[in-house]
Design an enzyme around this catalytic site. Sequence first.
Site: not given
Ligand code: PEP
Length: 248
Positions: A10-12, A96, A98, A167, A173, A208, A229-230
């Site tokens: 997930n590149w956001k 999600h 966010e 999640e 994040g 994470s 994500g990251g």
């Molecule tokens: C996400 O955006 O779904 C996520 C899990 O982010 P991160 O890996 O950065 O915590």
Amino acid sequence: MMRKFLIGGNWKMYKGARETEEFINTLKTSKVDISDIDVFIAPPFTSLPVAIELLSNSNYAVGAQNMFWEEEGAYTGEISPVFLKELGVEWVILGHSERRIYFGETDEGVRKKLKTALRLGLNVVICIGETEKEREEGKAEEIVKREIIEALKGAEVDPERIAFAYEPIWAIGTGKTARPEDAEEMHRIIRGSLGNKGEEVRVIYGGSVKPHNAEELLRQDNIDGALIGGASLDPVSFIEIIEAVRRV
Ligand code: PEP
């Protein structure tokens, strides 16, 4: 029951078309074998065409991070799932945290989007998870169960087309990862609440996930992959996580 691993990036709101191209060029130089894993990247909408074009002859799929529940109409600024399908998008991430936190996404909205996505032939990852406060208050289980029930009202649980991403919001994040045994316990509960199809549905973990912690998480019986994500923004760490899947 053997469930195929599912890995999503997930590149956001990162990486326009140029950076997407750079990422994919690096990804394609990697020889990591993904023939028995489902892997998709979900770039921002405007980077989808280049991602789809460059990955067209590969085993990697492309996903979107959101969609609207109507196919067309006077909905300024929204993106139709029909347009996503037309481009060649295969996956869509729904609900999600966010989107729930910053854009007012509700359980009802997730439900409507799910229905439309399934009707149009998109595969869906539905994100669920509790806040830190809800976990401290012992409400984690109640929250994820509510999110599942509300999302699925009126929909068949099709394991080929629907996956869930657990999640925990406090782990997204933040660099804080759920302990593998705690994540496993939540995944077991989630699977248990999916009825007779539960054993077949993929429940992936997000929060994470990094190259150093991926393997231990993915070794848990009920963790069928990861939404990243990251660490999915760097092709090297994304590939390292896929390699961790291969070792499991
Ligand atoms: C996400 O955006 O779904 C996520 C899990 O982010 P991160 O890996 O950065 O915590």
